[in-house]
Design an enzyme around this catalytic site. Structure first.
Site, PDB file in Angstrom:
ATOM      1  N   HIS A 112     -44.024 -31.268  16.303  1.00  0.00           N
ATOM      2  CA  HIS A 112     -43.093 -30.351  15.645  1.00  0.00           C
ATOM      3  C   HIS A 112     -43.431 -28.891  15.969  1.00  0.00           C
ATOM      4  O   HIS A 112     -42.547 -28.057  16.071  1.00  0.00           O
ATOM      5  CB  HIS A 112     -43.111 -30.595  14.134  1.00  0.00           C
ATOM      6  CG  HIS A 112     -42.766 -32.008  13.779  1.00  0.00           C
ATOM      7  ND1 HIS A 112     -41.552 -32.566  14.078  1.00  0.00           N
ATOM      8  CD2 HIS A 112     -43.503 -32.984  13.196  1.00  0.00           C
ATOM      9  CE1 HIS A 112     -41.547 -33.833  13.671  1.00  0.00           C
ATOM     10  NE2 HIS A 112     -42.716 -34.111  13.150  1.00  0.00           N
ATOM     11  N   HIS A 141     -41.094 -30.809   9.183  1.00  0.00           N
ATOM     12  CA  HIS A 141     -40.804 -30.856  10.622  1.00  0.00           C
ATOM     13  C   HIS A 141     -40.433 -29.492  11.219  1.00  0.00           C
ATOM     14  O   HIS A 141     -40.726 -29.243  12.387  1.00  0.00           O
ATOM     15  CB  HIS A 141     -39.649 -31.832  10.888  1.00  0.00           C
ATOM     16  CG  HIS A 141     -40.049 -33.264  10.723  1.00  0.00           C
ATOM     17  ND1 HIS A 141     -39.242 -34.310  11.110  1.00  0.00           N
ATOM     18  CD2 HIS A 141     -41.181 -33.824  10.223  1.00  0.00           C
ATOM     19  CE1 HIS A 141     -39.856 -35.474  10.831  1.00  0.00           C
ATOM     20  NE2 HIS A 141     -41.018 -35.195  10.292  1.00  0.00           N
ATOM     21  N   CYS A 193     -26.647 -17.519  -2.484  1.00  0.00           N
ATOM     22  CA  CYS A 193     -25.324 -16.907  -2.554  1.00  0.00           C
ATOM     23  C   CYS A 193     -24.376 -18.011  -3.015  1.00  0.00           C
ATOM     24  O   CYS A 193     -24.833 -19.039  -3.530  1.00  0.00           O
ATOM     25  CB  CYS A 193     -24.911 -16.249  -1.239  1.00  0.00           C
ATOM     26  SG  CYS A 193     -24.614 -17.362   0.149  1.00  0.00           S
ATOM     27  N   ASP A 223     -26.868 -12.700  -3.923  1.00  0.00           N
ATOM     28  CA  ASP A 223     -25.743 -11.803  -4.166  1.00  0.00           C
ATOM     29  C   ASP A 223     -25.299 -12.004  -5.615  1.00  0.00           C
ATOM     30  O   ASP A 223     -25.994 -12.664  -6.412  1.00  0.00           O
ATOM     31  CB  ASP A 223     -24.625 -12.007  -3.129  1.00  0.00           C
ATOM     32  CG  ASP A 223     -23.869 -13.316  -3.286  1.00  0.00           C
ATOM     33  OD1 ASP A 223     -24.202 -14.105  -4.193  1.00  0.00           O
ATOM     34  OD2 ASP A 223     -22.936 -13.556  -2.498  1.00  0.00           O
ATOM     35  N   THR A 236     -22.476 -20.210  -1.404  1.00  0.00           N
ATOM     36  CA  THR A 236     -22.694 -21.459  -0.666  1.00  0.00           C
ATOM     37  C   THR A 236     -24.115 -21.595  -0.135  1.00  0.00           C
ATOM     38  O   THR A 236     -24.503 -22.689   0.299  1.00  0.00           O
ATOM     39  CB  THR A 236     -21.764 -21.508   0.568  1.00  0.00           C
ATOM     40  OG1 THR A 236     -22.055 -20.348   1.367  1.00  0.00           O
ATOM     41  CG2 THR A 236     -20.298 -21.504   0.148  1.00  0.00           C
TER      42      THR A 236
HETATM   43  C1  RB5 Z   1     -18.992 -14.458  -2.304  1.00  0.00           C
HETATM   44  O1  RB5 Z   1     -17.692 -14.661  -2.785  1.00  0.00           O
HETATM   45  C2  RB5 Z   1     -19.342 -15.539  -1.304  1.00  0.00           C
HETATM   46  O2  RB5 Z   1     -18.601 -15.371  -0.137  1.00  0.00           O
HETATM   47  C3  RB5 Z   1     -20.824 -15.506  -0.998  1.00  0.00           C
HETATM   48  O3  RB5 Z   1     -21.550 -15.663  -2.180  1.00  0.00           O
HETATM   49  C4  RB5 Z   1     -21.348 -16.596  -0.060  1.00  0.00           C
HETATM   50  O4  RB5 Z   1     -20.938 -17.855  -0.508  1.00  0.00           O
HETATM   51  C5  RB5 Z   1     -21.118 -16.404   1.359  1.00  0.00           C
HETATM   52  O5  RB5 Z   1     -21.545 -17.207   2.197  1.00  0.00           O
END
Ligand code: RB5
Length: 148
Positions: free
Chosen positions: A132, A97, A64, A7, A66
């Protein structure tokens, strides 16, 4: 062929991953986004995950903020096994695994050097099969609505 997607938060890290893949002589296909405006990660996670599930790409690296949202979205596609990693041990074991076929990372969690190290361990590790494989078959059974 490696599917890449992100993203708006992952565009710069995706470029770092591209340069890593170039240095490893690994081919990739970019499923976007490349516009630095707020966007919805499920769109790009889904497109890349579909490419992996269909066999167009053999694995994928998605980014993204996180790594979690795009990983959840990608894991809704049948046949995809996502690992969301911020350490090399998990990345390597997820291949050895769990035979993970999509790695996701958080561009707001890991720096570029660590992300490239994680990706390198993941890309070079090999699935060990054996017991596995049995467990992965069970995961596939769950996906197919079967009882364990
Ligand atoms: C965008 O602000 C953020 O929510 C997205 O990049 C991601 O971390 C969502 O899981």
């Amino acid at each position: 062929m490696i599917a890449l997607a992100c993203d708006h938060t992952g565009i710069e890290l995706k470029k770092e991953i591209m340069s890593l893949l170039d240095s490893m002589n690994l081919e990739y296909k970019d499923f976007g986004t490349n516009e630095a405006v707020s966007c919805d990660y499920p769109i790009y996670g889904y497109r890349a995950a579909k490419a992996v599930a269909s066999g167009e790409c053999d694995r994928g690296i998605l980014l993204c903020g996180t790594g979690i949202g795009i990983g959840i979205a990608a894991s809704k596609v049948k046949g995809v096994r996502v690992c969301t990693c911020s350490d090399v041990y998990s990345a390597e074991l997820s291949k050895r695994h769990n035979n993970s076929n999509i790695l996701t990372m958080g561009a707001r969690v890991v720096g570029a050097d660590l992300a490239k190290m994680i990706a390198t361990h993941w890309l070079t590790a090999e699935f060990e099969g054996g017991r596995h494989q049995r467990r992965i078959d069970m995961i596939a059974a769950i996906e197919n609505g079967e009882e364990l």
